[in-house]
Design a protein around this motif. Structure first.
Motif, PDB file in Angstrom:
ATOM      1  N   PRO A 117       0.846  -1.204   0.000  1.00  0.00           N
ATOM      2  CA  PRO A 117       0.000   0.000   0.000  1.00  0.00           C
ATOM      3  C   PRO A 117       0.880   1.252   0.000  1.00  0.00           C
ATOM      4  CG  PRO A 117       0.023  -0.997   2.173  1.00  0.00           C
ATOM      5  CD  PRO A 117       0.820  -1.901   1.273  1.00  0.00           C
ATOM      6  N   ALA A 118       1.291   1.668  -1.193  1.00  0.00           N
ATOM      7  CA  ALA A 118       2.312   2.702  -1.352  1.00  0.00           C
ATOM      8  C   ALA A 118       1.965   4.003  -0.636  1.00  0.00           C
ATOM      9  CB  ALA A 118       2.564   2.952  -2.831  1.00  0.00           C
ATOM     10  N   GLN A 119       0.735   4.466  -0.760  1.00  0.00           N
ATOM     11  CA  GLN A 119       0.354   5.725  -0.111  1.00  0.00           C
ATOM     12  C   GLN A 119       0.464   5.624   1.402  1.00  0.00           C
ATOM     13  OE1 GLN A 119      -3.550   6.742  -1.792  1.00  0.00           O
ATOM     14  NE2 GLN A 119      -2.684   8.757  -2.201  1.00  0.00           N
ATOM     15  N   PHE A 120       0.003   4.505   1.951  1.00  0.00           N
ATOM     16  CA  PHE A 120       0.058   4.323   3.392  1.00  0.00           C
ATOM     17  C   PHE A 120       1.504   4.210   3.859  1.00  0.00           C
ATOM     18  CE2 PHE A 120      -0.516   1.637   7.296  1.00  0.00           C
ATOM     19  CZ  PHE A 120      -1.074   2.646   8.067  1.00  0.00           C
ATOM     20  N   VAL A 121       2.320   3.480   3.105  1.00  0.00           N
ATOM     21  CA  VAL A 121       3.733   3.341   3.451  1.00  0.00           C
ATOM     22  C   VAL A 121       4.412   4.712   3.446  1.00  0.00           C
ATOM     23  CG1 VAL A 121       5.952   2.432   2.639  1.00  0.00           C
ATOM     24  CG2 VAL A 121       3.956   0.924   2.772  1.00  0.00           C
ATOM     25  N   GLN A 122       4.115   5.535   2.457  1.00  0.00           N
ATOM     26  CA  GLN A 122       4.683   6.887   2.396  1.00  0.00           C
ATOM     27  C   GLN A 122       4.236   7.719   3.593  1.00  0.00           C
ATOM     28  OE1 GLN A 122       7.106   8.104   0.465  1.00  0.00           O
ATOM     29  NE2 GLN A 122       7.228   6.008  -0.277  1.00  0.00           N
ATOM     30  N   ALA A 123       2.965   7.576   3.966  1.00  0.00           N
ATOM     31  CA  ALA A 123       2.462   8.306   5.130  1.00  0.00           C
ATOM     32  C   ALA A 123       3.179   7.851   6.407  1.00  0.00           C
ATOM     33  CB  ALA A 123       0.956   8.109   5.270  1.00  0.00           C
ATOM     34  N   LEU A 124       3.386   6.539   6.554  1.00  0.00           N
ATOM     35  CA  LEU A 124       4.107   6.025   7.723  1.00  0.00           C
ATOM     36  C   LEU A 124       5.526   6.570   7.767  1.00  0.00           C
ATOM     37  CD1 LEU A 124       2.957   2.288   7.754  1.00  0.00           C
ATOM     38  CD2 LEU A 124       2.359   4.057   9.431  1.00  0.00           C
ATOM     39  N   LEU A 125       6.190   6.558   6.625  1.00  0.00           N
ATOM     40  CA  LEU A 125       7.556   7.084   6.570  1.00  0.00           C
ATOM     41  C   LEU A 125       7.584   8.570   6.944  1.00  0.00           C
ATOM     42  CD1 LEU A 125       8.764   5.264   3.335  1.00  0.00           C
ATOM     43  CD2 LEU A 125       9.602   4.862   5.677  1.00  0.00           C
ATOM     44  N   ALA A 126       6.608   9.325   6.473  1.00  0.00           N
ATOM     45  CA  ALA A 126       6.540  10.748   6.793  1.00  0.00           C
ATOM     46  C   ALA A 126       6.338  10.971   8.297  1.00  0.00           C
ATOM     47  CB  ALA A 126       5.426  11.416   6.005  1.00  0.00           C
ATOM     48  N   MET A 127       5.674  10.021   8.962  1.00  0.00           N
ATOM     49  CA  MET A 127       5.458  10.108  10.412  1.00  0.00           C
ATOM     50  C   MET A 127       6.608   9.475  11.184  1.00  0.00           C
ATOM     51  SD  MET A 127       1.391   9.311  10.812  1.00  0.00           S
ATOM     52  CE  MET A 127       1.226   8.044   9.551  1.00  0.00           C
ATOM     53  N   LYS A 128       7.681   9.129  10.482  1.00  0.00           N
ATOM     54  CA  LYS A 128       8.899   8.545  11.064  1.00  0.00           C
ATOM     55  C   LYS A 128       8.704   7.133  11.617  1.00  0.00           C
ATOM     56  CE  LYS A 128      11.082  12.912  11.876  1.00  0.00           C
ATOM     57  NZ  LYS A 128      10.451  14.113  12.260  1.00  0.00           N
ATOM     58  N   TYR A 129       7.725   6.406  11.053  1.00  0.00           N
ATOM     59  CA  TYR A 129       7.570   4.989  11.373  1.00  0.00           C
ATOM     60  C   TYR A 129       8.421   4.184  10.409  1.00  0.00           C
ATOM     61  CZ  TYR A 129       3.694   5.275  14.656  1.00  0.00           C
ATOM     62  OH  TYR A 129       2.921   5.517  15.753  1.00  0.00           O
ATOM     63  N   ARG A 130       8.792   3.009  10.822  1.00  0.00           N
ATOM     64  CA  ARG A 130       9.468   2.068   9.943  1.00  0.00           C
ATOM     65  C   ARG A 130       8.440   1.011   9.546  1.00  0.00           C
ATOM     66  NH1 ARG A 130      14.882   0.056  12.264  1.00  0.00           N
ATOM     67  NH2 ARG A 130      15.265   2.268  11.986  1.00  0.00           N
ATOM     68  N   PRO A 131       7.938   1.053   8.309  1.00  0.00           N
ATOM     69  CA  PRO A 131       6.982   0.028   7.864  1.00  0.00           C
ATOM     70  C   PRO A 131       7.689  -1.326   7.749  1.00  0.00           C
ATOM     71  CG  PRO A 131       7.029   1.901   6.352  1.00  0.00           C
ATOM     72  CD  PRO A 131       8.182   2.051   7.282  1.00  0.00           C
ATOM     73  N   ILE A 132       7.009  -2.376   8.196  1.00  0.00           N
ATOM     74  CA  ILE A 132       7.533  -3.738   8.115  1.00  0.00           C
ATOM     75  C   ILE A 132       6.529  -4.555   7.300  1.00  0.00           C
ATOM     76  CG2 ILE A 132       8.421  -5.729   9.397  1.00  0.00           C
ATOM     77  CD1 ILE A 132       9.892  -3.162  10.152  1.00  0.00           C
ATOM     78  N   PRO A 133       6.627  -4.524   5.948  1.00  0.00           N
ATOM     79  CA  PRO A 133       5.692  -5.290   5.111  1.00  0.00           C
ATOM     80  C   PRO A 133       6.146  -6.749   5.024  1.00  0.00           C
ATOM     81  CG  PRO A 133       7.120  -3.928   3.745  1.00  0.00           C
ATOM     82  CD  PRO A 133       7.527  -3.694   5.169  1.00  0.00           C
ATOM     83  N   LEU A 134       5.351  -7.652   5.562  1.00  0.00           N
ATOM     84  CA  LEU A 134       5.706  -9.073   5.608  1.00  0.00           C
ATOM     85  C   LEU A 134       4.817  -9.874   4.678  1.00  0.00           C
ATOM     86  CD1 LEU A 134       6.062  -9.363   9.471  1.00  0.00           C
ATOM     87  CD2 LEU A 134       7.909  -9.191   7.794  1.00  0.00           C
ATOM     88  N   SER A 135       5.388 -10.919   4.128  1.00  0.00           N
ATOM     89  CA  SER A 135       4.665 -11.808   3.218  1.00  0.00           C
ATOM     90  C   SER A 135       4.859 -13.235   3.683  1.00  0.00           C
ATOM     91  CB  SER A 135       5.214 -11.627   1.795  1.00  0.00           C
ATOM     92  OG  SER A 135       4.545 -12.478   0.914  1.00  0.00           O
ATOM     93  N   GLY A 136       3.846 -14.055   3.469  1.00  0.00           N
ATOM     94  CA  GLY A 136       3.941 -15.459   3.856  1.00  0.00           C
ATOM     95  C   GLY A 136       2.821 -16.261   3.228  1.00  0.00           C
ATOM     96  N   ARG A 137       2.727 -17.505   3.674  1.00  0.00           N
ATOM     97  CA  ARG A 137       1.679 -18.396   3.180  1.00  0.00           C
ATOM     98  C   ARG A 137       0.311 -17.942   3.691  1.00  0.00           C
ATOM     99  NH1 ARG A 137       5.064 -22.011   5.833  1.00  0.00           N
ATOM    100  NH2 ARG A 137       3.306 -22.474   7.190  1.00  0.00           N
ATOM    101  N   ASP A 138      -0.732 -18.411   3.032  1.00  0.00           N
ATOM    102  CA  ASP A 138      -2.104 -18.064   3.416  1.00  0.00           C
ATOM    103  C   ASP A 138      -2.441 -18.510   4.838  1.00  0.00           C
ATOM    104  OD1 ASP A 138      -2.546 -16.915   0.964  1.00  0.00           O
ATOM    105  OD2 ASP A 138      -3.637 -18.628   0.139  1.00  0.00           O
ATOM    106  N   ASP A 139      -1.814 -19.591   5.301  1.00  0.00           N
ATOM    107  CA  ASP A 139      -2.119 -20.111   6.635  1.00  0.00           C
ATOM    108  C   ASP A 139      -1.257 -19.475   7.730  1.00  0.00           C
ATOM    109  OD1 ASP A 139       0.216 -21.375   5.736  1.00  0.00           O
ATOM    110  OD2 ASP A 139      -0.192 -23.185   6.901  1.00  0.00           O
ATOM    111  N   GLU A 140      -0.433 -18.501   7.383  1.00  0.00           N
ATOM    112  CA  GLU A 140       0.429 -17.849   8.359  1.00  0.00           C
ATOM    113  C   GLU A 140      -0.123 -16.465   8.733  1.00  0.00           C
ATOM    114  OE1 GLU A 140       4.957 -19.191   7.648  1.00  0.00           O
ATOM    115  OE2 GLU A 140       4.071 -18.041   5.993  1.00  0.00           O
ATOM    116  N   LYS A 141      -0.133 -16.183  10.020  1.00  0.00           N
ATOM    117  CA  LYS A 141      -0.498 -14.846  10.498  1.00  0.00           C
ATOM    118  C   LYS A 141       0.797 -14.028  10.512  1.00  0.00           C
ATOM    119  CE  LYS A 141      -3.709 -14.979  13.921  1.00  0.00           C
ATOM    120  NZ  LYS A 141      -4.222 -15.356  15.264  1.00  0.00           N
TER     121      LYS A 141
END
Length: 183
Positions: free
Chosen positions: A64-88
């Motif tokens: 979610p590029a817009q949201f990631v940019q907003a997080l970066l602007a607020m000095k957050y470090r976005p952690i986008p994780l990917s995995g299998r459908d059965d993984e939280k």
């Protein structure tokens, strides 16, 4: 005392709680927390710098590029994780981060209502570090509520929302204002 607070945000859980428990639908952008207020509050509350980590489920392959940019602007470090459908993936990412923090001196704050984090919070709470959970108190897992860590309300303490949420919660008798309910 540690020299930094690490803030772990389970945005999926916060969003799901707002949507299913309060609004009965997906929250509109203006109904979501103002995330910059969270780090500002915690920096002032514990009088030290804050590292904000915002965990995202990117298993769909879409960032979610817009949201990631907003997080970066607020000095957050976005952690986008990917995995299998059965993984939280968000839960697993936060739990692994909590495990890594066991070997560090950082204070830790979790934003989530999810009881899956209780064992990790309990381990972190043994020692000198400060540990807190920020949530909407009435939706917090009882497993977390019973840990004895500091509990901060996302609306009442942090004041992360622009408008009052439609919450029903217990009112301390000393805080009860009959005039407010008669409006």
């Amino acid at each position: 005392m540690a020299g930094r607070t690490v803030v772990l945000i389970d945005g999926e859980n916060i969003d799901a709680t707002l949507g299913s428990s309060l609004f009965g639908r997906r929250p509109h952008p203006e109904e979501r927390p103002r995330w910059e207020r969270v780090t500002e509050y915690l920096e002032a509350h514990w009088h030290q710098p804050v590292l904000g980590l915002f965990f995202l489920n990117a298993s769909s392959g879409v960032l979610p590029a817009q949201f990631v940019q907003a997080l970066l602007a607020m000095k957050y470090r976005p952690i986008p994780l990917s995995g299998r459908d059965d993984e939280k993936v968000v839960d697993i990412g936060i739990q692994r981060t909590m495990d890594t923090l066991l070997d560090r001196d950082d204070d830790v704050v979790l934003l989530s209502h999810d009881g899956d984090f209780a064992p990790h919070l309990e381990r972190l709470a043994h020692g000198e570090r400060r540990v807190a959970v920020v949530a909407l108190r009435e939706f917090l897992s009882t497993q977390i509520a019973q840990l004895g860590v500091e509990l901060l309300d996302l609306e009442d303490d942090v004041r992360a929302f622009n408008a009052p949420l439609p919450r029903v919660r217990i009112i301390q008798l000393d805080d009860f204002d009959p005039a407010a309910v008669l409006r």
